[in-house]
Scaffold this motif. Structure first.
Motif, PDB file in Angstrom:
ATOM      1  N   SER A 265       0.903  -1.285   0.009  1.00 36.38           N
ATOM      2  CA  SER A 265      -0.174  -0.003  -0.042  1.00 36.38           C
ATOM      3  C   SER A 265       0.839   1.163  -0.007  1.00 36.38           C
ATOM      4  O   SER A 265       2.047   1.181   0.142  1.00 36.38           O
ATOM      5  CB  SER A 265      -0.796   0.031   1.172  1.00 36.38           C
ATOM      6  OG  SER A 265      -0.047   0.177   2.218  1.00 36.38           O
ATOM      7  N   GLY A 266       0.091   2.450  -0.122  1.00 36.50           N
ATOM      8  CA  GLY A 266       0.827   3.569   0.091  1.00 36.50           C
ATOM      9  C   GLY A 266       2.105   3.886  -0.797  1.00 36.50           C
ATOM     10  O   GLY A 266       1.906   3.764  -2.105  1.00 36.50           O
ATOM     11  N   ILE A 267       3.173   4.418  -0.418  1.00 41.28           N
ATOM     12  CA  ILE A 267       4.312   5.015  -1.228  1.00 41.28           C
ATOM     13  C   ILE A 267       4.821   3.837  -1.992  1.00 41.28           C
ATOM     14  O   ILE A 267       5.277   4.000  -2.941  1.00 41.28           O
ATOM     15  CB  ILE A 267       5.328   5.630  -0.385  1.00 41.28           C
ATOM     16  CG1 ILE A 267       4.596   6.904   0.047  1.00 41.28           C
ATOM     17  CG2 ILE A 267       6.382   5.965  -1.268  1.00 41.28           C
ATOM     18  CD1 ILE A 267       5.366   7.827   1.467  1.00 41.28           C
ATOM     19  N   GLY A 268       5.150   2.632  -1.385  1.00 44.96           N
ATOM     20  CA  GLY A 268       5.717   1.517  -1.838  1.00 44.96           C
ATOM     21  C   GLY A 268       4.762   1.139  -3.059  1.00 44.96           C
ATOM     22  O   GLY A 268       5.274   0.578  -4.212  1.00 44.96           O
ATOM     23  N   LEU A 269       3.308   0.863  -2.984  1.00 41.03           N
ATOM     24  CA  LEU A 269       2.491   0.453  -3.921  1.00 41.03           C
ATOM     25  C   LEU A 269       2.696   1.464  -5.101  1.00 41.03           C
ATOM     26  O   LEU A 269       2.910   1.138  -6.179  1.00 41.03           O
ATOM     27  CB  LEU A 269       1.164   0.427  -3.386  1.00 41.03           C
ATOM     28  CG  LEU A 269      -0.066   0.233  -4.437  1.00 41.03           C
ATOM     29  CD1 LEU A 269      -0.064  -0.977  -4.949  1.00 41.03           C
ATOM     30  CD2 LEU A 269      -1.187   0.227  -3.769  1.00 41.03           C
ATOM     31  N   ALA A 270       2.540   2.879  -4.909  1.00 42.86           N
ATOM     32  CA  ALA A 270       2.482   3.893  -5.744  1.00 42.86           C
ATOM     33  C   ALA A 270       3.800   3.727  -6.697  1.00 42.86           C
ATOM     34  O   ALA A 270       3.828   3.862  -7.762  1.00 42.86           O
ATOM     35  CB  ALA A 270       2.227   5.296  -5.132  1.00 42.86           C
ATOM     36  N   SER A 271       5.067   3.639  -6.031  1.00 38.99           N
ATOM     37  CA  SER A 271       6.475   3.584  -6.548  1.00 38.99           C
ATOM     38  C   SER A 271       6.290   2.523  -7.538  1.00 38.99           C
ATOM     39  O   SER A 271       6.940   2.498  -8.825  1.00 38.99           O
ATOM     40  CB  SER A 271       7.306   3.412  -5.621  1.00 38.99           C
ATOM     41  OG  SER A 271       7.311   4.850  -4.816  1.00 38.99           O
ATOM     42  N   ALA A 272       6.095   1.241  -6.941  1.00 44.59           N
ATOM     43  CA  ALA A 272       6.059   0.031  -7.851  1.00 44.59           C
ATOM     44  C   ALA A 272       5.237   0.025  -9.049  1.00 44.59           C
ATOM     45  O   ALA A 272       5.853  -0.381 -10.034  1.00 44.59           O
ATOM     46  CB  ALA A 272       5.672  -1.244  -6.910  1.00 44.59           C
ATOM     47  N   THR A 273       4.153   0.601  -8.780  1.00 46.67           N
ATOM     48  CA  THR A 273       3.110   0.637 -10.030  1.00 46.67           C
ATOM     49  C   THR A 273       3.683   1.551 -10.968  1.00 46.67           C
ATOM     50  O   THR A 273       3.561   1.283 -12.298  1.00 46.67           O
ATOM     51  CB  THR A 273       1.622   1.287  -9.486  1.00 46.67           C
ATOM     52  OG1 THR A 273       1.065   0.179  -8.750  1.00 46.67           O
ATOM     53  CG2 THR A 273       0.834   1.239 -10.724  1.00 46.67           C
ATOM     54  N   ARG A 274       4.347   2.783 -10.507  1.00 46.59           N
ATOM     55  CA  ARG A 274       4.772   3.893 -11.381  1.00 46.59           C
ATOM     56  C   ARG A 274       5.887   3.057 -12.291  1.00 46.59           C
ATOM     57  O   ARG A 274       5.808   3.577 -13.647  1.00 46.59           O
ATOM     58  CB  ARG A 274       5.151   5.272 -10.832  1.00 46.59           C
ATOM     59  CG  ARG A 274       5.785   6.095 -11.773  1.00 46.59           C
ATOM     60  CD  ARG A 274       6.149   7.411 -10.935  1.00 46.59           C
ATOM     61  NE  ARG A 274       6.368   8.528 -11.707  1.00 46.59           N
ATOM     62  CZ  ARG A 274       5.608   9.541 -12.460  1.00 46.59           C
ATOM     63  NH1 ARG A 274       4.313   9.343 -12.063  1.00 46.59           N
ATOM     64  NH2 ARG A 274       5.981  10.415 -13.108  1.00 46.59           N
ATOM     65  N   LEU A 275       6.859   2.362 -11.618  1.00 43.83           N
ATOM     66  CA  LEU A 275       7.938   2.029 -12.428  1.00 43.83           C
ATOM     67  C   LEU A 275       7.694   0.854 -13.153  1.00 43.83           C
ATOM     68  O   LEU A 275       8.029   0.657 -14.560  1.00 43.83           O
ATOM     69  CB  LEU A 275       9.167   1.418 -11.477  1.00 43.83           C
ATOM     70  CG  LEU A 275       9.473   2.336 -10.487  1.00 43.83           C
ATOM     71  CD1 LEU A 275      10.607   1.898  -9.647  1.00 43.83           C
ATOM     72  CD2 LEU A 275      10.306   3.793 -11.461  1.00 43.83           C
ATOM     73  N   ALA A 276       6.784  -0.121 -12.807  1.00 45.52           N
ATOM     74  CA  ALA A 276       6.183  -1.106 -13.754  1.00 45.52           C
ATOM     75  C   ALA A 276       5.589  -0.743 -14.825  1.00 45.52           C
ATOM     76  O   ALA A 276       5.614  -1.551 -16.120  1.00 45.52           O
ATOM     77  CB  ALA A 276       5.379  -2.103 -12.919  1.00 45.52           C
ATOM     78  N   LEU A 277       4.796   0.438 -14.863  1.00 46.43           N
ATOM     79  CA  LEU A 277       3.955   0.806 -15.936  1.00 46.43           C
ATOM     80  C   LEU A 277       4.659   1.815 -16.607  1.00 46.43           C
ATOM     81  O   LEU A 277       4.082   2.689 -17.664  1.00 46.43           O
ATOM     82  CB  LEU A 277       2.574   1.210 -15.293  1.00 46.43           C
ATOM     83  CG  LEU A 277       1.495   0.191 -14.639  1.00 46.43           C
ATOM     84  CD1 LEU A 277       0.378   0.926 -14.272  1.00 46.43           C
ATOM     85  CD2 LEU A 277       1.220  -1.048 -15.569  1.00 46.43           C
ATOM     86  N   ASP A 278       5.918   2.130 -16.370  1.00 39.07           N
ATOM     87  CA  ASP A 278       6.818   2.966 -17.203  1.00 39.07           C
ATOM     88  C   ASP A 278       6.429   2.745 -18.664  1.00 39.07           C
ATOM     89  O   ASP A 278       6.723   1.768 -19.295  1.00 39.07           O
ATOM     90  CB  ASP A 278       8.154   3.207 -16.832  1.00 39.07           C
ATOM     91  CG  ASP A 278       8.902   4.171 -17.644  1.00 39.07           C
ATOM     92  OD1 ASP A 278       8.796   5.330 -17.290  1.00 39.07           O
ATOM     93  OD2 ASP A 278       9.774   3.515 -18.505  1.00 39.07           O
ATOM     94  N   ASN A 279       6.204   3.948 -19.619  1.00 37.85           N
ATOM     95  CA  ASN A 279       5.957   3.860 -20.918  1.00 37.85           C
ATOM     96  C   ASN A 279       7.132   3.392 -21.808  1.00 37.85           C
ATOM     97  O   ASN A 279       6.962   2.739 -22.871  1.00 37.85           O
ATOM     98  CB  ASN A 279       5.523   5.348 -21.433  1.00 37.85           C
ATOM     99  CG  ASN A 279       4.025   5.423 -21.113  1.00 37.85           C
ATOM    100  OD1 ASN A 279       3.418   4.619 -20.699  1.00 37.85           O
ATOM    101  ND2 ASN A 279       3.776   6.652 -21.033  1.00 37.85           N
ATOM    102  N   ASP A 280       8.304   3.768 -21.422  1.00 38.55           N
ATOM    103  CA  ASP A 280       9.504   3.224 -22.090  1.00 38.55           C
ATOM    104  C   ASP A 280      10.194   2.070 -21.424  1.00 38.55           C
ATOM    105  O   ASP A 280      11.246   1.684 -21.902  1.00 38.55           O
ATOM    106  CB  ASP A 280      10.722   4.379 -21.954  1.00 38.55           C
ATOM    107  CG  ASP A 280      10.067   5.411 -22.541  1.00 38.55           C
ATOM    108  OD1 ASP A 280       9.473   5.646 -23.537  1.00 38.55           O
ATOM    109  OD2 ASP A 280      10.313   6.754 -22.023  1.00 38.55           O
ATOM    110  N   HIS A 281       9.405   1.431 -20.528  1.00 41.11           N
ATOM    111  CA  HIS A 281       9.973  -0.088 -19.976  1.00 41.11           C
ATOM    112  C   HIS A 281      11.406  -0.089 -19.577  1.00 41.11           C
ATOM    113  O   HIS A 281      12.212  -0.812 -19.871  1.00 41.11           O
ATOM    114  CB  HIS A 281       9.718  -1.115 -21.313  1.00 41.11           C
ATOM    115  CG  HIS A 281       8.481  -1.110 -21.635  1.00 41.11           C
ATOM    116  ND1 HIS A 281       7.223  -1.761 -21.014  1.00 41.11           N
ATOM    117  CD2 HIS A 281       7.861  -0.892 -22.804  1.00 41.11           C
ATOM    118  CE1 HIS A 281       6.244  -1.480 -21.833  1.00 41.11           C
ATOM    119  NE2 HIS A 281       6.502  -1.139 -22.902  1.00 41.11           N
ATOM    120  N   ARG A 282      11.612   0.928 -18.581  1.00 41.92           N
ATOM    121  CA  ARG A 282      13.016   1.409 -18.316  1.00 41.92           C
ATOM    122  C   ARG A 282      13.193   0.515 -17.042  1.00 41.92           C
ATOM    123  O   ARG A 282      14.607   0.520 -16.476  1.00 41.92           O
ATOM    124  CB  ARG A 282      13.255   2.810 -17.992  1.00 41.92           C
ATOM    125  CG  ARG A 282      13.233   3.466 -19.200  1.00 41.92           C
ATOM    126  CD  ARG A 282      13.321   5.196 -18.913  1.00 41.92           C
ATOM    127  NE  ARG A 282      11.990   5.798 -18.227  1.00 41.92           N
ATOM    128  CZ  ARG A 282      12.066   6.895 -17.752  1.00 41.92           C
ATOM    129  NH1 ARG A 282      13.114   7.908 -17.662  1.00 41.92           N
ATOM    130  NH2 ARG A 282      10.972   7.147 -16.902  1.00 41.92           N
TER     131      ARG A 282
END
Length: 289
Positions: free
Chosen positions: A13-30
């Motif tokens: 949940s929280g910041i960890g969830l938001a960070s993991a989601t943002r990175l996993a869904l990165d448009n450039d697959h970085r």
């Protein structure tokens, strides 16, 4: 360019969830994200958030940061599977508020075990690998309360001061290895942890035996908490990516406050007597300056 391998704690949940989601869904697959949760039962929200990225750009693992064997097992597995760990993001944390002399030892121990020792032990686990590669970033999500302690958050603040002292001490010695340390210091964030803080204050106010001065302080804190601004976990995740991951040579500290908040904090930190900080906290407890 090969994607960065990012190990994150506290992703239920929280910041960890938001960070993991943002990175996993990165448009450039970085990024390839190893998102950890304390138990399998805690992964549902993360699975929903990442959707089709699951087992493609994000992999969920169970990690209890208070368990040394579990820590070293997960780190070894990530290195064997993906070849390296480019970034460690320490997010996992717990908080309890209370009348300081009444705080149970088990709650104090848990806060230090998760907030301090967990991040320290994970860092110890990844450092040999990063030093050998002469590359890496280690990020710790701390708090603006690591810059200025707050009444009734005494033990939680102590954990944040401790972990910042650890990472600040590490930072210079690791720069020649091309390993960067980042301390991300959010102010109040709308998460389950914040909900728990509010619940702790209400619980103290329901105690008929607390001192009338403590009650007056807590009543004022409760009123202020109802109207004070809260950031979002997504904004913190955005700051982690933009300030720490996308920057080749990020700074050590990243205080996530507005201009007024940063200026206020600078005044507290520049006063070597500590009296400005006490005056600021007394104001937060309802006393006029």
């Amino acid at each position: 360019m090969a994607p960065q391998i990012v190990l994150i704690t506290g992703c239920s949940s929280g910041i960890g969830l938001a960070s993991a989601t943002r990175l996993a869904l990165d448009n450039d697959h970085r990024y390839i994200v190893i998102a950890t949760v304390i138990s399998i039962s805690e992964r549902a929200e993360l699975m929903t958030a990442v959707g089709d990225a699951l087992d493609k750009t994000v992999f969920i693992k169970v990690l209890d940061v208070t368990d040394d064997e579990n820590i070293y097992s997960v780190v070894d597995n990530v290195i064997k599977t993906h070849g390296r760990i480019d970034v460690l993001i320490n997010v996992a944390g717990v908080i309890f508020l209370g009348i300081p002399e009444q705080m149970p030892r088990e709650k104090i121990d848990l806060m230090f075990s998760v907030n301090v020792m967990g991040a320290m032990r994970l860092t110890q686990a990844v450092l040999p690998h990063m030093k050998e590669r002469r590359a890496g970033k280690i990020i710790a999500v701390t708090s603006s309360l690591a810059k200025q302690g707050r009444p009734y958050c005494d033990f939680y603040c102590a954990t944040k001061f401790a972990i910042e002292g650890f990472f600040e001490s590490l930072a210079a010695g690791l720069r020649p290895f091309d390993i960067r340390i980042c301390l991300v210091e959010p102010a109040r964030v709308a998460t389950r942890m914040d909900d728990h803080v509010c619940a702790c204050v209400r619980e103290m106010l329901n105690d008929d035996e607390i001192d009338e001065i403590d009650r007056r302080h807590l009543e004022h804190m409760h009123r202020m908490m109802k109207v004070s601004k809260k950031s979002s976990a997504e904004k913190v995740a955005k700051a982690i990516v933009e300030r720490c991951l996308e920057e080749e040579k990020p700074a050590l500290r990243h205080l996530l406050k507005d201009k007024v908040g940063c200026e206020e904090m600078a005044k507290y930190c520049s006063d070597l007597t500590g009296e400005r900080s006490i005056a600021g906290n007394l104001k937060r407890l309802g006393y006029s300056s």
